[in-house]
Scaffold this motif. Structure first.
Motif: not given
Length: 406
Positions: A389-395
């Protein structure tokens, strides 16, 4: 005339009659050896010959005995395929009784394999059939089966089917092995551990009276061992676990021996468990008994030090999720910790990619390190994002760094 051979299936040919009698003898021998806990190798060879040569339509009971052997001591995936093949043949004849018998074998195999979701589905279908047919014994067996699946899956969805006099069937105290196992599990659920031990031992006595002494037909000894350990009666648990291992060695299959080694490990001091659990995991993997392996992997993860335990806990989490065994998955995640537990639902390749992303590597760098195409890395990374349930590398980096710091 042997059971299962309608007169229309016989021909006036002594050679053909001899073949059919031979197959009936093989099938009976394989089932007898399976029930009494003898060498499963010979029983499986007999069963294979029967299923290769017998006609399921004209000799259904003969084939059933061979399939019973496969369902108890065979590799679950192979046994499932064999049952489905016979079921397809008999379905065309419209025999409801034969289909029910095939589905009952299918449930046993699914439970051994660890496919709790499909087992529950088949049990509910059979329960509906039993209620339509007003077949109380069959309904009882289905409710008991659903209760066991619900216990492993961590659900509370066992139907309260009414029997005669309005008594819920799931509460009926039937003196059958299946009924006693269900009663024992219910007693454990309300922490009546002493009563549960007595119930499991009663189940063993009932089976012994019938000449059934296999470690695999009904696992009353392992259930009693776990309950005795809850009571602190470790010496009794150890003796019963060793007795169970003796029976499993006579059966001789990886699945029987692997599970018995796991049960023995539960009764041993921590320093003696590792070698037993390593063998249990290896054998259960080879046997294709996924849920049994999940329990062994979890116990091995508990024994090993942090780091060495990680791969076993991840495997336990993945297997528990695949099998639908929520309580086991939750225990494994709690032991693994936030970071490792988070990765438990990912594939092995997805976990590698996720960790490298969290370490700051770019997709081309990950592709080079893992010897993958860049598009393959992108595919695995999108799977990681979707499952977590993440949106990108940072998350992803933040999630894993928080888990490491917990």
């Amino acid at each position: 005339m042997p059971a299962g051979f309608p007169r229309s299936g016989w021909v006036d040919d002594s050679a053909a009659i001899d073949v059919r009698l031979g197959l009936a003898l093989r099938a009976g021998r394989s089932a007898f050896v399976t029930l009494t806990g003898g060498d499963a190798g010979q029983a499986l060879r007999d069963a294979d010959i029967v299923l290769a040569e017998a006609d399921p339509v004209r000799a259904f009971e003969v084939c059933w005995h061979a399939l019973f052997t496969l369902s108890v001591v065979g590799i679950p995936a192979r046994a499932h395929s064999a049952v489905l093949a016979v079921r397809k043949r008999v379905a065309a004849q419209g025999s409801e009784w034969a289909l029910v018998e095939m589905d009952l074998l299918q449930v046993r195999i699914l439970q051994r394999k660890g496919d709790l979701r499909t087992a529950a589905t088949v049990l509910r279908i059979l329960l509906r059939k039993a209620m339509v047919l007003q077949d109380r014994p069959l309904a009882l067996r289905m409710v008991w089966g659903l209760a066991e699946v619900a216990r492993l899956a961590g659900t509370r969805t066992v139907p309260k089917v009414k029997g005669r006099g309005g008594v819920p069937l799931c509460d009926a105290g039937q003196a059958t092995p299946e009924g006693l196992m269900a009663r024992g599990a219910a007693q454990v659920g309300v922490e009546q551990f002493g009563a549960a031990v007595r119930t499991y031992l009663e189940c063993g006595e009932l089976l012994a009276e019938a000449g059934v002494d296999s470690s695999e037909v009904i696992r009353w000894r392992p259930a009693a061992v776990e309950t005795l350990l809850r009571l602190g009666r470790s010496a009794e648990a150890g003796r019963l676990a060793e007795e169970n291992l003796e029976r499993a060695l006579l059966v001789g299959t990886d699945g029987a021996i692997g599970f018995a080694r796991y049960v023995v490990a539960l009764t041993r001091p921590r320093c003696e468990r590792e070698s037993l659990l390593v063998e249990a995991v290896s054998r259960l993997q080879d046997a294709g008994q996924l849920l049994d392996e999940a329990f062994a992997q979890y116990e091995l993860g508990k024994v090993l030090h942090k780091g060495a335990a990680d791969c076993h806990l991840l495997r336990a989490i993945q297997l528990a999720d695949d099998c639908g065994a929520r309580p086991l998955g939750e225990r494994a995640r709690a032991l693994a910790g936030p970071s490792l537990g988070t990765l438990g639902g990912l594939t092995a390749q997805e976990r590698k990619v996720a960790r490298l992303v969290a370490a700051g590597l770019s997709n081309p760098e990950i592709a080079k390190q893992l010897f993958l195409a860049r598009r393959t890395v992108e595919f695995h990374l999108s799977g990681v994002y979707r499952k977590l349930g993440l949106t990108g590398r940072h998350d992803l980096t933040q999630l894993l760094s928080e888990g490491e710091g917990a």
